[in-house]
Design a protein around this motif. Structure first.
Motif, PDB file in Angstrom:
ATOM      1  N   UNK B  10       0.829  -1.210   0.000  1.00 62.34           N
ATOM      2  CA  UNK B  10       0.000   0.000   0.000  1.00 62.34           C
ATOM      3  C   UNK B  10       0.855   1.249   0.000  1.00 62.34           C
ATOM      4  N   UNK B  11       0.257   2.323  -0.505  1.00 65.21           N
ATOM      5  CA  UNK B  11       0.912   3.635  -0.456  1.00 65.21           C
ATOM      6  C   UNK B  11      -0.102   4.624   0.132  1.00 65.21           C
ATOM      7  N   UNK B  12       0.344   5.337   1.154  1.00 63.19           N
ATOM      8  CA  UNK B  12      -0.512   6.335   1.810  1.00 63.19           C
ATOM      9  C   UNK B  12       0.006   7.712   1.429  1.00 63.19           C
ATOM     10  N   UNK B  13      -0.867   8.516   0.839  1.00 66.41           N
ATOM     11  CA  UNK B  13      -0.483   9.871   0.448  1.00 66.41           C
ATOM     12  C   UNK B  13      -0.993  10.886   1.472  1.00 66.41           C
ATOM     13  N   UNK B  58      -4.039   5.181  -0.894  1.00 64.65           N
ATOM     14  CA  UNK B  58      -4.950   6.045  -0.133  1.00 64.65           C
ATOM     15  C   UNK B  58      -4.662   7.490  -0.500  1.00 64.65           C
ATOM     16  N   UNK B  59      -5.648   8.146  -1.076  1.00 61.90           N
ATOM     17  CA  UNK B  59      -5.487   9.538  -1.512  1.00 61.90           C
ATOM     18  C   UNK B  59      -5.140  10.440  -0.337  1.00 61.90           C
ATOM     19  N   UNK B  60      -4.341  11.456  -0.619  1.00 63.37           N
ATOM     20  CA  UNK B  60      -3.885  12.328   0.455  1.00 63.37           C
ATOM     21  C   UNK B  60      -4.528  13.701   0.491  1.00 63.37           C
ATOM     22  N   UNK B  61      -5.521  13.938  -0.362  1.00 65.46           N
ATOM     23  CA  UNK B  61      -6.143  15.262  -0.436  1.00 65.46           C
ATOM     24  C   UNK B  61      -6.693  15.695   0.919  1.00 65.46           C
ATOM     25  N   UNK B  62      -6.317  16.890   1.338  1.00 66.76           N
ATOM     26  CA  UNK B  62      -6.777  17.462   2.612  1.00 66.76           C
ATOM     27  C   UNK B  62      -6.428  16.591   3.810  1.00 66.76           C
TER      28      UNK B  62
END
Lengths: 450, 450
Positions: B10-13, B58-62
């Motif tokens: 997984x990659x967490x942004x 996992x998108x990192x927006x906000x």
């Protein structure tokens, strides 16, 4: 034959209803019936159902209903400066950070957007009334009027340059116009005009006396920062030959109803003055500790019969407008200062945030308790989240374990402003967009200032 | 030719990644790549994307991504006694309320359900590791193992009657078995066994020495309440002829790694001892103020080089397990005590809850910072709610304006435990039902006790 049930606008149910009214404080399985902005009945759900019916009923499962919280001192528009400069000595914070950025960016737009953001946060967290002090108070009042939260908006005078007045004469003129305008609208708005004087170190004696006279003439409270810092005490002694509270007493300032924010540095003799003149003391524990102003002797105030409310102060020193946190911190600070865990028990702390807070700001006969005839400023709070399980005592639970995010519904004058995720009187997305724009401007100004 | 991108789990942004690693603390538009429970890369989103790919992003927006919070001292199962008795003097609270109800209700079932509830609350609020001290530690360990949060579970000895051991010999036997069992599972569980000694006033000198020997034998930390109250100081002077920290030093207790909770009452000379022996001091500001134990001299500890972490203590004295509140209160108390707003700035407070907290409990080389090779205990926190707008400084924002409810995702050993409303390793509805059943029993017992 049974008499027919009266139709009312809405009925709010709760597993518990905390009235904050001494005669019947805690009702299990209760309900509040509301019509035309007022509470028409508070009681057991069964009794209320027997007498009233409504097309708008809010289920009470896993909730507690109580009066909306009263934030007795804030600077709403400064929410746009949330976290702008933290962990800095007070005078450096004020002179090198806040004052320069305010001079650069405070405008009608700033106050409009900042006040909208503050109202959003407060409504989300169950605050139904706030007492504001800032510039462009006409703009703040318009926002409050539109959104429908209750706001005591101070027409403030301060003997300093500001972006919304050409000189101090202009400030007095604006204050008079503001009060006359909003007083005349009294029955049709949630805005309550009050007078504001920034502090005894930013107004001279003649100006403070003029403020008192105007307050007496209009029969309105004066909102002022008082005895907040050791700097202020020293200034007062040097300039007026007396400590701040004694000085104000000496010029009969307390003949008007005074909403005094902070009030940290007081002597035992001054505490008696606060009680004698029924000064409304607003305790701001987060701001007072975060900027290291001191710990107000709240337990001593209560022992002496002083009327105490709670406030968040502005988000530039807090950094949020969360009355639940103020409640907790107020309790913790007094307990540890007195080394006595029985001081400021949960029930008393809840009073500071509701009934006593309402008294402190001069609205004790209209809000702060759930009682027939009172204005319907009511909140419904969830009790079902992990951090709230299990529950043995509802008052302790509200003070020590409940968060702003647990508030489910917020009503002011009977109007639902927040309904379980939805805001009914403004568009948070639009506010958010505008906050982004204004905060970008602030960041750009910040770069140019240093 | 570009080398092919490595496939990771997984990659967490995050709009921001706070690594808490001195070499690269704050990455804008960052990412954390995770594989097999470990962090394989931390960096700019662009760089991480260039080298890694994953089916789970996992998108990192906000959002901001940071190490999971470390709760250095709690009594998880006591969450079932949240708000059971508040605003009561300490000895009355303990002797007339907590001890009798614990004697009546503490069982395997109580510890199972209470620990589940505590894990639910902690995971929701971004706590990824906690250090526990309670009875039926085998049950607590099983719950932690199942749910996947990281738990340092103390096999605790206390020279008092308890429901989970026939006598103190049985307690030692259980402690040995517990440590051997869970140490052998080390690579396949989030449970870390540690030794626990309740306090110097509930164990005698020989028992404390036995504890030290066992800790040295197993190379494990000892978790103990230390210098919490004036009662304890007085007891120590009377019984051992010395103050608590000096007494423990005199019996070489600090030869083992000690996780010392509270540590409020210490002299300047004792502070040097804490630093010299690298004692992990866990500061519990809410509990310390709420039950009026005192204000720990945390600023002095940090000045002296003591390793300090934060903890919530149990929900019977807190009344929640919210590390964000502990962070804020830690800062406020030191600032106002020292009358200096620069003390304990946001960055330092965040360290106490993450990197320093991990060091204090002996896990500094595995968790508490986001760095290649570290265990992937990571949280992603929302920045889009009203009380978080606007943002100028991410560290200040996390400490002074962020709430447990803002946590969006919680990962331990790379496993997602909480995903934006969903719990992936347990069923909160089932926990809630069981909490209702057990708390009904507690209420019934309460009635019979008084």
């Amino acid at each position: 034959m049974n008499s027919p049930r009266q139709v009312v606008e809405k009925i709010i149910f709760g597993d518990y209803v905390l009235t904050m009214d001494e005669t019947r404080p805690n009702i299990s399985d209760g309900a509040v019936a509301i019509d035309q902005g007022r509470i028409v009945a508070v009681g057991c759900a069964h009794d209320v159902r027997g007498k009233f019916t409504s097309n708008t009923e809010y289920s009470g499962t896993d909730t507690v209903v109580l009066p909306g919280l009263v934030n007795g001192h804030t600077h709403a528009a400064m929410t746009l400066l949330r976290g702008y400069s933290d962990d800095i000595p007070l005078m450096e914070w004020l002179n090198e950070h806040i004052n320069p950025i305010e001079a650069a960016v405070v405008s009608e737009e700033f106050v409009r957007v900042g006040t909208q953001l503050a109202c959003w946060e407060m409504i989300r967290g169950g605050t139904t009334t706030f007492v504001d002090m800032y510039f462009f108070h006409e703009v703040a009042a318009s926002v409050v009027d539109e959104i429908g939260i209750r706001g005591l908006i101070s027409a403030t005078v301060v003997d300093q340059p500001r972006n919304d007045a050409v000189d101090i004469d202009d400030q007095w003129t604006q204050a008079n116009e503001f009060i006359q305008k909003w007083t005349s609208k009294n029955q049709h708005t949630t805005v309550r005009p009050v007078l504001g004087g920034h502090a005894i170190y930013t107004l001279n004696q003649a100006q403070l006396i003029q403020l008192r006279e105007l307050a007496l003439e209009y029969e309105l409270p004066v909102h002022i920062h008082l005895a907040e810092s050791q700097f202020e005490s020293n200034y007062s002694k040097t300039t007026y030959g007396n400590t701040p509270i004694n000085f104000l007493a000496s010029i009969d300032f307390f003949d008007s109803h005074v909403i005094a924010a902070h009030v940290i540095w007081s002597t035992a003799q001054e505490i008696d003055i606060l009680a004698h003149y029924n000064v409304g003391v607003i305790h701001n524990p987060t701001s007072n500790t975060k900027i290291a102003s001191g710990i107000a002797p709240v337990a001593a105030y209560l022992d002496a019969g002083v009327t105490v409310g709670l406030g968040t102060d502005g988000a530039a020193t807090n950094n949020d407008l969360d009355m639940w946190e103020e409640m907790r911190l107020a309790a913790y600070l007094q307990k540890v200062t007195k080394m006595d865990p029985t001081v400021l028990p949960a029930k008393v702390v809840l009073e500071l945030a509701t009934s006593k807070g309402a008294e402190a700001i001069g609205l004790g006969s209209e809000i702060g308790t759930l009682r027939e005839g009172m204005r319907a400023d009511v909140i419904q709070v969830d009790l079902k989240n992990a951090h709230q399980l299990p529950m043995y005592d509802v008052e302790s639970h509200l003070v020590y374990a409940t968060h702003a995010s647990d508030v489910k519904r917020t009503f002011v004058d009977g109007q639902c402003l927040y309904d379980d995720g939805d805001y009914l009187t403004f568009d948070p997305k639009s506010v958010r967009r505008q906050v982004t724009l204004v905060s970008n401007t602030i960041r750009n100004c910040q770069k140019n200032l240093y």
